[in-house]
Structures are given as C-alpha cells and as structure tokens.
Design a protein around this motif. Sequence first.
Motif, PDB file in Angstrom:
ATOM      1  N   ALA A   1      -1.094  47.531  14.786  1.00 52.57           N
ATOM      2  CA  ALA A   1      -0.685  48.998  14.387  1.00 52.57           C
ATOM      3  C   ALA A   1      -0.071  49.330  15.614  1.00 52.57           C
ATOM      4  O   ALA A   1      -0.387  49.075  16.858  1.00 52.57           O
ATOM      5  N   GLN A   2       0.810  50.534  15.514  1.00 46.73           N
ATOM      6  CA  GLN A   2       1.730  51.050  16.590  1.00 46.73           C
ATOM      7  C   GLN A   2       1.801  52.225  16.028  1.00 46.73           C
ATOM      8  O   GLN A   2       2.467  52.696  15.043  1.00 46.73           O
ATOM      9  N   ASP A   3       1.451  53.362  16.926  1.00 46.44           N
ATOM     10  CA  ASP A   3       1.742  54.845  16.413  1.00 46.44           C
ATOM     11  C   ASP A   3       2.793  55.327  17.704  1.00 46.44           C
ATOM     12  O   ASP A   3       2.222  55.400  18.914  1.00 46.44           O
ATOM     13  N   THR A   4       3.963  55.715  17.565  1.00 47.78           N
ATOM     14  CA  THR A   4       5.066  56.046  18.603  1.00 47.78           C
ATOM     15  C   THR A   4       5.559  57.378  18.267  1.00 47.78           C
ATOM     16  O   THR A   4       6.152  57.650  17.434  1.00 47.78           O
ATOM     17  N   HIS A   5       5.791  58.144  19.473  1.00 47.68           N
ATOM     18  CA  HIS A   5       6.393  59.246  19.531  1.00 47.68           C
ATOM     19  C   HIS A   5       7.355  58.900  20.628  1.00 47.68           C
ATOM     20  O   HIS A   5       6.907  58.750  21.558  1.00 47.68           O
ATOM     21  N   ALA A   6       8.916  59.226  20.540  1.00 47.52           N
ATOM     22  CA  ALA A   6       9.809  58.944  21.620  1.00 47.52           C
ATOM     23  C   ALA A   6      10.965  60.006  21.359  1.00 47.52           C
ATOM     24  O   ALA A   6      11.274  60.323  20.244  1.00 47.52           O
ATOM     25  N   PHE A   7      11.672  60.253  22.510  1.00 46.28           N
ATOM     26  CA  PHE A   7      12.720  61.101  22.472  1.00 46.28           C
ATOM     27  C   PHE A   7      13.481  60.602  23.437  1.00 46.28           C
ATOM     28  O   PHE A   7      13.301  59.946  24.396  1.00 46.28           O
ATOM     29  N   ALA A   8      15.089  61.057  23.321  1.00 44.67           N
ATOM     30  CA  ALA A   8      15.996  60.861  24.312  1.00 44.67           C
ATOM     31  C   ALA A   8      17.086  61.953  24.277  1.00 44.67           C
ATOM     32  O   ALA A   8      17.348  62.656  23.034  1.00 44.67           O
ATOM     33  N   LEU A   9      17.391  62.637  25.594  1.00 44.97           N
ATOM     34  CA  LEU A   9      18.251  63.546  25.574  1.00 44.97           C
ATOM     35  C   LEU A   9      19.403  63.031  26.449  1.00 44.97           C
ATOM     36  O   LEU A   9      19.173  62.509  27.604  1.00 44.97           O
ATOM     37  N   SER A  10      20.660  63.039  26.031  1.00 44.50           N
ATOM     38  CA  SER A  10      21.713  62.584  26.626  1.00 44.50           C
ATOM     39  C   SER A  10      22.786  63.815  26.715  1.00 44.50           C
ATOM     40  O   SER A  10      22.939  64.591  25.821  1.00 44.50           O
ATOM     41  N   SER A  11      23.792  63.419  27.726  1.00 43.50           N
ATOM     42  CA  SER A  11      24.913  64.371  27.760  1.00 43.50           C
ATOM     43  C   SER A  11      25.893  63.766  28.450  1.00 43.50           C
ATOM     44  O   SER A  11      26.043  62.560  29.305  1.00 43.50           O
ATOM     45  N   ASP A  12      27.220  64.147  28.121  1.00 44.74           N
ATOM     46  CA  ASP A  12      28.390  63.582  28.437  1.00 44.74           C
ATOM     47  C   ASP A  12      29.350  64.864  28.643  1.00 44.74           C
ATOM     48  O   ASP A  12      29.810  65.393  27.859  1.00 44.74           O
ATOM     49  N   THR A  13      29.806  64.858  30.088  1.00 45.73           N
ATOM     50  CA  THR A  13      30.485  66.099  30.471  1.00 45.73           C
ATOM     51  C   THR A  13      31.775  65.454  31.131  1.00 45.73           C
ATOM     52  O   THR A  13      31.739  64.617  32.135  1.00 45.73           O
ATOM     53  N   GLN A  14      32.930  65.866  30.741  1.00 43.17           N
ATOM     54  CA  GLN A  14      34.233  65.724  31.265  1.00 43.17           C
ATOM     55  C   GLN A  14      34.389  66.752  32.512  1.00 43.17           C
ATOM     56  O   GLN A  14      35.011  67.875  32.293  1.00 43.17           O
ATOM     57  N   LEU A  15      34.089  66.440  33.725  1.00 45.36           N
ATOM     58  CA  LEU A  15      34.183  67.240  34.819  1.00 45.36           C
ATOM     59  C   LEU A  15      35.502  67.506  35.221  1.00 45.36           C
ATOM     60  O   LEU A  15      35.872  68.896  35.361  1.00 45.36           O
ATOM     61  N   SER A  16      36.392  66.544  35.066  1.00 45.73           N
ATOM     62  CA  SER A  16      37.835  66.743  35.394  1.00 45.73           C
ATOM     63  C   SER A  16      38.435  65.506  34.581  1.00 45.73           C
ATOM     64  O   SER A  16      37.863  64.570  34.140  1.00 45.73           O
ATOM     65  N   ASP A  17      40.018  65.583  34.855  1.00 43.97           N
ATOM     66  CA  ASP A  17      40.663  64.384  34.372  1.00 43.97           C
ATOM     67  C   ASP A  17      40.065  63.167  35.133  1.00 43.97           C
ATOM     68  O   ASP A  17      40.478  62.120  34.772  1.00 43.97           O
ATOM     69  N   ALA A  18      39.496  63.210  36.471  1.00 43.17           N
ATOM     70  CA  ALA A  18      39.178  62.121  37.286  1.00 43.17           C
ATOM     71  C   ALA A  18      37.761  61.814  37.187  1.00 43.17           C
ATOM     72  O   ALA A  18      37.524  60.783  37.548  1.00 43.17           O
ATOM     73  N   LEU A  19      36.826  62.561  36.569  1.00 40.36           N
ATOM     74  CA  LEU A  19      35.346  62.543  36.773  1.00 40.36           C
ATOM     75  C   LEU A  19      34.618  62.717  35.454  1.00 40.36           C
ATOM     76  O   LEU A  19      35.002  63.888  34.886  1.00 40.36           O
ATOM     77  N   ILE A  20      33.865  61.713  35.150  1.00 40.59           N
ATOM     78  CA  ILE A  20      32.996  61.788  33.909  1.00 40.59           C
ATOM     79  C   ILE A  20      31.300  61.703  34.421  1.00 40.59           C
ATOM     80  O   ILE A  20      31.192  60.955  35.259  1.00 40.59           O
ATOM     81  N   LEU A  21      30.609  62.804  34.009  1.00 43.65           N
ATOM     82  CA  LEU A  21      29.244  62.721  34.366  1.00 43.65           C
ATOM     83  C   LEU A  21      28.505  62.432  32.979  1.00 43.65           C
ATOM     84  O   LEU A  21      28.693  63.102  31.944  1.00 43.65           O
ATOM     85  N   GLN A  22      27.626  61.177  33.234  1.00 47.97           N
ATOM     86  CA  GLN A  22      26.709  61.041  32.053  1.00 47.97           C
ATOM     87  C   GLN A  22      25.179  61.132  32.395  1.00 47.97           C
ATOM     88  O   GLN A  22      24.750  60.540  33.519  1.00 47.97           O
ATOM     89  N   THR A  23      24.355  61.731  31.734  1.00 44.62           N
ATOM     90  CA  THR A  23      23.057  61.600  32.147  1.00 44.62           C
ATOM     91  C   THR A  23      22.160  61.137  30.700  1.00 44.62           C
ATOM     92  O   THR A  23      22.386  61.510  29.437  1.00 44.62           O
ATOM     93  N   GLU A  24      21.032  60.523  30.896  1.00 40.27           N
ATOM     94  CA  GLU A  24      20.148  60.374  29.733  1.00 40.27           C
ATOM     95  C   GLU A  24      18.779  60.371  30.295  1.00 40.27           C
ATOM     96  O   GLU A  24      18.210  59.508  31.310  1.00 40.27           O
ATOM     97  N   PHE A  25      17.888  60.990  29.488  1.00 38.37           N
ATOM     98  CA  PHE A  25      16.474  61.095  29.744  1.00 38.37           C
ATOM     99  C   PHE A  25      15.667  60.741  28.688  1.00 38.37           C
ATOM    100  O   PHE A  25      15.891  61.381  27.440  1.00 38.37           O
ATOM    101  N   THR A  26      14.627  59.977  28.983  1.00 38.53           N
ATOM    102  CA  THR A  26      13.856  59.527  27.759  1.00 38.53           C
ATOM    103  C   THR A  26      12.356  59.495  27.764  1.00 38.53           C
ATOM    104  O   THR A  26      11.872  59.722  29.103  1.00 38.53           O
ATOM    105  N   GLY A  27      11.375  59.608  26.982  1.00 37.24           N
ATOM    106  CA  GLY A  27      10.082  59.572  27.111  1.00 37.24           C
ATOM    107  C   GLY A  27       9.688  59.038  25.746  1.00 37.24           C
ATOM    108  O   GLY A  27      10.214  59.028  24.643  1.00 37.24           O
ATOM    109  N   SER A  28       8.619  58.179  26.111  1.00 30.47           N
ATOM    110  CA  SER A  28       7.760  57.486  24.860  1.00 30.47           C
ATOM    111  C   SER A  28       6.430  57.294  25.072  1.00 30.47           C
ATOM    112  O   SER A  28       6.085  57.218  26.143  1.00 30.47           O
TER     113      SER A  28
END
Length: 720
Positions: free
Chosen positions: A268-295
């Motif tokens: 048996a397995q009982d799981t609660h999990a989430f992921a929060l991600s972001s993708d931001t074009q800071l400029s034409d030269a730079l991209i910021l990506q983040t991902e936060f997860t929990g389970s």
Amino acid sequence: MTPKTLRSPLALAILAAATLANADVELTPVTVEADFRQTDVQQIPEAVTVVGSDDINARSAEHLEQVLSFAPNVNYSSGASRGRFFQIRGIGERSQFIDPVNPSVGLVIDGIDMTGLGGAATLFDVKQVEVLRGPQGTRFGANALAGMINIRSNDPTKETEGYLSARAGNYDSYGLGGAVSGSISDSVQGRIAINGYQSDGYTDNIWLNRDDVEQIDEIVARGKLAFQVSEDTDLGLTYLYADIDNGYDAFSLDNTRETYSDEPGTDAQDTHAFALSSDTQLSDALILQTEFTGSWSDIEYSYDEDWAYGEYIWLDDDPVYQPDPCDTTQGPCLADFDGYSSFDQYLRDYDRQSADVRLMSGTDGRIFGNTTDWVAGIYAMQRNEDLTRNYTYLESPFESELETTSTAAYGELSTQLSESLRLITGLRVENWTNDYRDSDGIEGSTDETLLGGKVTLEALVSFDHLAYVSLARGYKAGGINTDPDISEANREFDTEFNNALELGLKSSLLDNDLKTRIAAFYIQRKDQQVKSSYAVLDTNGQPESFQDYLANAAEGRNYGIELESDWNLTARLSWLLSYGYLITEFVDYTYQTIVDDVTQEISKDGRQQAHAPQYSVSSALTYALTDALSFRVGGEAKDAFYFSDSHDERSEAYVLWNARIAYSQPAYEVALYGRNLTDRDTQVRGFGGFGNDPRKGYAEEPYYQYGEPLTYGVEGKFYF
C-alpha cells in the motif's frame, strides 16, 4: 552471441512485419522534457526512449511496468504487487526490506521526485514516459547512476476539453476515470484527472478460499494549473494524490499461482505531492527557472514469510508445534508437517522536499563569441525516511530514522565548434549526508562530496544523420547496513561510481518515414554496490533469520548495443522496434555466507549481474483497416537472467504477444485488448539458497513470483 540468441528476438519482429500491411500513422516530432532544454528525441545526443500516449493506449497499460519493454536494456523487479524496482543496462535495485536504499534509477513524475515509490507510477492521462539510459550526473545527480524515468502527464489546455473512460476485463478487473481541461480565466488554465482501477489479481489462496489476496485497488488524482503571470513569466502548479491499497501474496510453496498463506500481505502507498515551477524571461539574454517540490508518503509492505499455515508456540524456550485445523479437501495438509509461522511488516513514512533554481542563456546570452549556450544552477533536497518493522520473532517493533540532505551546484556549456560540430560539457558537485539511528542502538552518519558530469561531442554528419560520442560519470552515495544481525565487517558500504562511454547515431531516412536510433555503450562500475542476502538457519535447519545487506564488489563491466526504429512502411502501416543486447559481469567480487554454521567465501568473478538479460526486444505493428478501425499486434522477448547476486537461480527466457483492435470517432473510442495472449508464465522475482517447504524438510529450492498472465478486456472513451 549465439545464432540462436540472434534468431529468437529478431524473428519476433520479422514475423510480425510479414503478417500485416497498412496503417495510417504519421510520425511527428517527439520532445524530451527531462533535459534542461526541451529537445527532439532525434536531436538529443544520448540514448532516450519516449513512450507516447498512443503507445500507452495501444498497450492498454495501467502502470509503468507494462510499457518498459519499449525501451531496450530496461528491466524491472517485482517482489510486490507492481514492478516498482527498475534496472537500466543491468544496473538497479531489486527490493527493499529493512535497509534504506539509495536507488540507481530515478523516477520523476511531473517534476516530483518519486524515486523508490514506483507503486504510484500509474499511466492514466499521461502524455509520455521518457527513459534516459546512462548516468545523468549533471542533471539529476545521485539518484540517476544508471538513468532516469520521467513521467509527464497532460498539461492544461486553453480550449475546454475532456473525456470519460471505462474498462472491464477478466479477473474481475475494471476501471473508471475522467479528465477535464480548459481556461479558468484569460491567463489561467487548469486540468483535473481522476482514475480508479481494481482487479482481484492473479493468485488463488487455497487455504483461505480467496481469489483476491493479490487485489489491485488504486486511485490516482492529479490537478494542474498554468498561470501566465505576465508576458515574460509562466507559473505551473501540480498536485498528485495516490491511494494504492493492493494485496501481496505472490509466492507459493508449489511455484504456482495457488498459495497457502494464512496471513496474506499488503502493498500500500498513500501519497500527497506537489510541484511549483516558474519560467521567467528576465531579458533576451537570461532565463530564470525554478522548481519547488514536496511529497509525503505512507507505505506498507507486508507478507506471510512462511507462505503457509500452522505455527510454533514457545514453552520453556523449546519450540512446540501447534497445528491448525486442516481440511484436506482444500489441498495438501501442511499442518501435518512441522513448520514455522511468521509475518513481516514494514511501515515507512517518506517526507521529501526539494528546491532547484537555475539560470540559462537566452538568444542574446550566449558566451565565448556567441558560440556557447549555458546553464548554471543550485539544488537542495531533504529526505526523511522513518521505518517501523513488526516481525513475529521480534520482542518489540524495530524502528529507525534516516535523514538525508543534498546540496548541489551544477552547470552545462553547449559550444558550437563549427556548423556541424557541437561540444557539450556538464559538471555537478554534490554534498550528500546521511544520519541514521534505530531502536537497536545502531547509529551512523556519512558526509560525502560527489562529482559527476558528462562530456559529449556531437556531429551533424548530414542533414539526416546525427552522431555523438560521450563520456559520463555517475555516482550513488554509500551508507550503512542496518540489519541488527549483520556482522560489523558488513556494516558499511562505499559510494559506487560509474564511468560510461557511449557512441550513438540518430538518423531520419526515406523522407522521414523511417527514424532510427543506435547506441553502443561501455560502463565501468567502480566499487559496485551489490545486494546480498542469505538465510541463517537454526539448530533444526529451519530459516531463523535473513541477513540482507549491501556490499561493494571490486568492479563490474556492462556493455552492449541498442537499436530503436519508427517506420511508416506504407500510408497505413507503421512498425515500432526496439532491440537491446547486454553483457554484464563481475570483476574480482567475493562475499561471505554461512553454510552449516561454517563461514564460506563465495566468488562471483565473471558471472552475469542480476536482472540483466542478455537480449530484450519489443516490436509492434499498427494496421488501419479503415480511417476509423485499426488493429495493433505486438510482442516482446527477454532472455533469461539471474534473480540475485547472492545465488544462481535464473528466470526463463520468454516471448509474449499482445493485441488491440480499436474503433475511433471524434466523440468516442472503443477497443478490445489482450496481453500475454499465449498465457505464458514469466518470472518477475525469484529467490534461492534456502528452503521454505516443511513437507520437503526445508530442502533448498528456487521460488518464483509470476508476472501478468493472459489478460483481456474492453475499454472505451467518450470525449467532450
């Protein structure tokens, strides 16, 4: 390789190709999402298999174990209700009992690390399964020594859409599910998918007169939101819930699907999990990506250890056998034989949290004269694993706690050396710590700095051919063996490092009607971590306990070839083929075991590694009878393999066949399916080196868990 070895799997594909003609299936670009930048599978310079939703549906698959054969040199081990331990190119774990495990094959579901929790790898509303073969030291680090399995579900859509699905089949199996997707506002989209699947399973318990002791009872729900915060920023939120309540009663003293257990187990397995991600074009030269997860997962794994009925009671330190009543009309009366009775239960709580933050170059952010794209990131993870073991022969429950933390810095450069040459270099530095304590007074900690990465040279030989050569280094952290019966000499094990050389060629031929992927690899395994287990017998020659521990072999070698192809043979016929050939061996590996109270040293030099079949093949053809009616026939074959590194019992080689006929319209689809059409018995887990049958005086013999028998059913979808 002998000629017979060649003929067996290849004949499967050739025979199938000669049987059918014509299917209207168009090959479209397939994108790999597990890498830093999404890349077409034909353009990424490494061995990757992508199993899309069409192939998942064509196999009528409910779980990951039912589609892994599409990937060459990939295997799985059961020992549970589902195949939830994976091996890639012969490398990977096969079970988990008392010890914490650092896996060799990672499992990620929608960005959430579910490594070691393969029971939740169900496939309802899944877009694709990606199998990355080879060390993933730069991108994933310690959990991907052998490779990574990445499952991606369908994303929210702007247009409102959805479907309801239902299926029913033999073994009283049925499933109900549905998904709905669409825009909540101009800048927010959502998707919800819920599915339940139930089956009685494939085992009959003779003693209890039950046919549902291996029941499948699975409910999985997923919610996803996509936010367009601005023109430059996207957010994604995923929630995953898994309620797995399966039975486990797989092993029979007679090596059949009929058991005599009086205390069937649970998986048996009982799981609660989430992921929060972001993708931001800071400029034409730079991209910021983040991902936060929990389970957060609660796991129960339990089984009747004696696989029978009857018990010992203890009076004045002497065992006295107390037989249970026995109705001999039900089968062999085990109560007429002296035996033991024990039940083993493992209750685990897993808590995991992670954060991944990276910067990437945009179109104007390339460096070194505008020739080099780059990625730089930091990663942090914390994992807590608490275990309570309830076992018949323990005076009180065994309890343990493991706290693991990981912090890493990583980077990758992709340099265009010329119009046809590209050099990719990646590096990851990871600090891995373990703190362990248990109720037996065992405490220990490890603190390691691990280094991995990859260097790849990619050459565009022509517009239709991409060649590459890569050298990768992967790692898996060491740790502490926790079994209280383990000798101090076996208490600790060291980090394993893999050095992998891979050469590949990816081609698009015949006006893109034929796409092929070929890879050859050689892996040097240093300080290879090997799972060893043996029975400790009491004075009556009966199993008193099992020592189960990890040790380091001096070295191992794994090498082979892999071939994949997707071919539109005609306007109405497509052919899918994968073939893997694998050689594995130990080098300078010995371990100690106990036989008749005497410690003996066993050598495994030159022996094949466990769960590493020499060949594996999968083939499928889809034929369109009309624009609405299609037929698919497929097969898979696998060579024999050793079940364990600590004994020499092997599976049997096999060939399995499956088929599906489907009628599709814009508003609905109905289909008939069958898997393992010849009802072939396949062994998915096996034990040796001990006896468990009191009728035979506990004589040593092999024991097997069997895979899925002939299954068939009808399924349908209604779209809206």
